[in-house]
Design an enzyme around this catalytic site. Structure first.
Site, PDB file in Angstrom:
ATOM      1  N   ARG A  50       0.863  -1.216  -0.024  1.00 47.42           N
ATOM      2  CA  ARG A  50       0.041  -0.203   0.046  1.00 47.42           C
ATOM      3  C   ARG A  50       0.760   1.164  -0.019  1.00 47.42           C
ATOM      4  O   ARG A  50       1.753   1.214   0.631  1.00 47.42           O
ATOM      5  CB  ARG A  50      -0.926   0.025   1.202  1.00 47.42           C
ATOM      6  N   ASP A  52       0.794   5.279   0.678  1.00 48.44           N
ATOM      7  CA  ASP A  52      -0.289   6.250   1.364  1.00 48.44           C
ATOM      8  C   ASP A  52      -0.829   7.271   0.435  1.00 48.44           C
ATOM      9  O   ASP A  52      -0.098   7.467  -0.685  1.00 48.44           O
ATOM     10  CB  ASP A  52       0.465   7.087   2.522  1.00 48.44           C
ATOM     11  N   ARG A 197       8.644   6.879   5.924  1.00 53.13           N
ATOM     12  CA  ARG A 197       8.219   8.249   6.067  1.00 53.13           C
ATOM     13  C   ARG A 197       8.762   8.573   7.701  1.00 53.13           C
ATOM     14  O   ARG A 197       9.310   9.756   7.949  1.00 53.13           O
ATOM     15  CB  ARG A 197       6.783   8.651   5.903  1.00 53.13           C
TER      16      ARG A 197
END
Lengths: 244, 244
Positions: A50, A52, A197
């Site tokens: 996935r 973001d 991140r």
């Protein structure tokens, strides 16, 4: 019955991320719709990972099944005709029934792009994180090597994460600098939610002199999300490549 | 009283071009507004050349006057604080009262970027012209040299053009190819309205096999806009540099 592997490139700016979510426009959702429109069948699309909201992909990989067999080059062209301009099919091939885009991934590379100069070019806006404050890139280069190897990344994942095993092995963690452009490369078999991140946010704190390379070890041991740096903004992050 | 020379970079996508027009958002208009906001004075902004709607600039040059003297680096920073993200001040300096951004320009370089592959990257969308049909780049490279020297460009300018002297001297006219990227470079002291895009449109016709290099001479002689190729789309065009 045929199974297809698809490589995608996308600019994540306009989307709520990869994963299908109710009432939100997502890349997985648009791809599923496009496959269904083109084939006239219902299907599911499974992605390697996935991304973001706002995160980009130079190459994301997904698989899906169709009852009817369609020539891959025709299917690829038809999908690009239906998908919006910021989601492109780069490659498409038929694969063995056993292939699984997520479970078979051996290694993923992410890149985080920082522009550390005074004026951001309009041609880079939305595609890098613009950090005005001068970064100590040498300190970041030193610190980023502390991520390599096997570590418990509890302090570097969203506190809401329900994944039990938070140990991950980082194969490579490097920072490159070219003029005002600073780029972070990281490779692992898989990553936790927000992990890249949060690692970048922590390295930025090192670059700003608020944390030192030695703090990375203490943060690992603490398992405390609050000790690591803030989550770096999504527009600098790219899923670059997946190895199978 | 002080006179300032400003170098700008902009993505033209959202704008109706350089020149101030009633009820339209233009780059000259936004720059004038920004200077007035920052200085608290009324002023005029004079650009080196007009760029059309959708055309980009890696470096456009303009001048303006202010009663009050402001330190160039402070003025540049303040302007970037007021201007939108897709218009950036790159350089700003105080210049002699005689300097004129348009009249003093000795040479301008434009570049036209074409992507001649099957799938356009989302990261290039809006910043190149995507030509799907395979171009004969060697033929274009040969033909583009016919533009060099002094010619009457009547056939290559908007038929509504009121400029009397349509002779222009082209210093350089070249095509470079790197993978699927084809780029046209052209330099002259000045260009007529739509001239570069019409030259590119004509070279694209050569690349598609609809015109030959020899036709360029006949088109020059005809003075007939209808014989040259169509105006190439704006998103591939960049004002690159202006020499003084």
């Amino acid at each position: 019955m045929a199974k297809y592997k698809v490589s995608l490139q996308y600019a994540g700016t306009r989307y709520a991320g990869w994963q299908i979510q109710k009432n939100l426009t997502t890349i997985q959702g648009l791809l599923k719709q496009a496959v269904e429109t083109v084939s006239g069948e219902r299907t599911n699309v499974v992605g390697a990972g996935r991304t973001d909201a706002g995160v980009h992909a130079l190459e994301q990989v997904a698989h899906f099944r169709l009852e009817k067999r369609i020539l891959p080059k025709h299917l690829a062209r038809a999908l690009n005709g239906v998908l919006p301009w910021d989601i492109r099919v780069l490659k498409l091939s038929e694969v063995a029934e056993q292939f699984h885009a997520q479970r078979d991934a051996l290694r993923k590379r992410y890149e985080y792009r920082i522009y550390n100069g005074p004026v951001l070019s309009p041609f880079r806006y939305g595609f890098v994180y613009h950090c005005l404050r001068k970064l100590d890139v040498a300190a970041m280069q030193h610190a980023c090597r502390f991520f390599e190897g096997v570590h418990d990344f509890s302090a570097f994942t969203a506190s809401s994460s329900k994944v039990e095993n938070k140990k991950r092995k980082i194969f490579l963690s490097r920072i490159k600098k070219k003029g005002h452009a600073v780029s972070y490369l990281v490779e692992a078999q898989g990553f936790l939610h927000h992990m890249v991140r949060n690692m970048v946010g922590t390295l930025l704190e090192v670059g700003r002199g608020r944390l030192s390379a030695d703090d990375i070890h203490a943060i690992f041991r603490s398992h405390d999300r609050r000790l690591a740096g803030p989550t770096a903004p999504p527009q600098g992050l790219y899923l670059v490549k997946i190895w199978y």
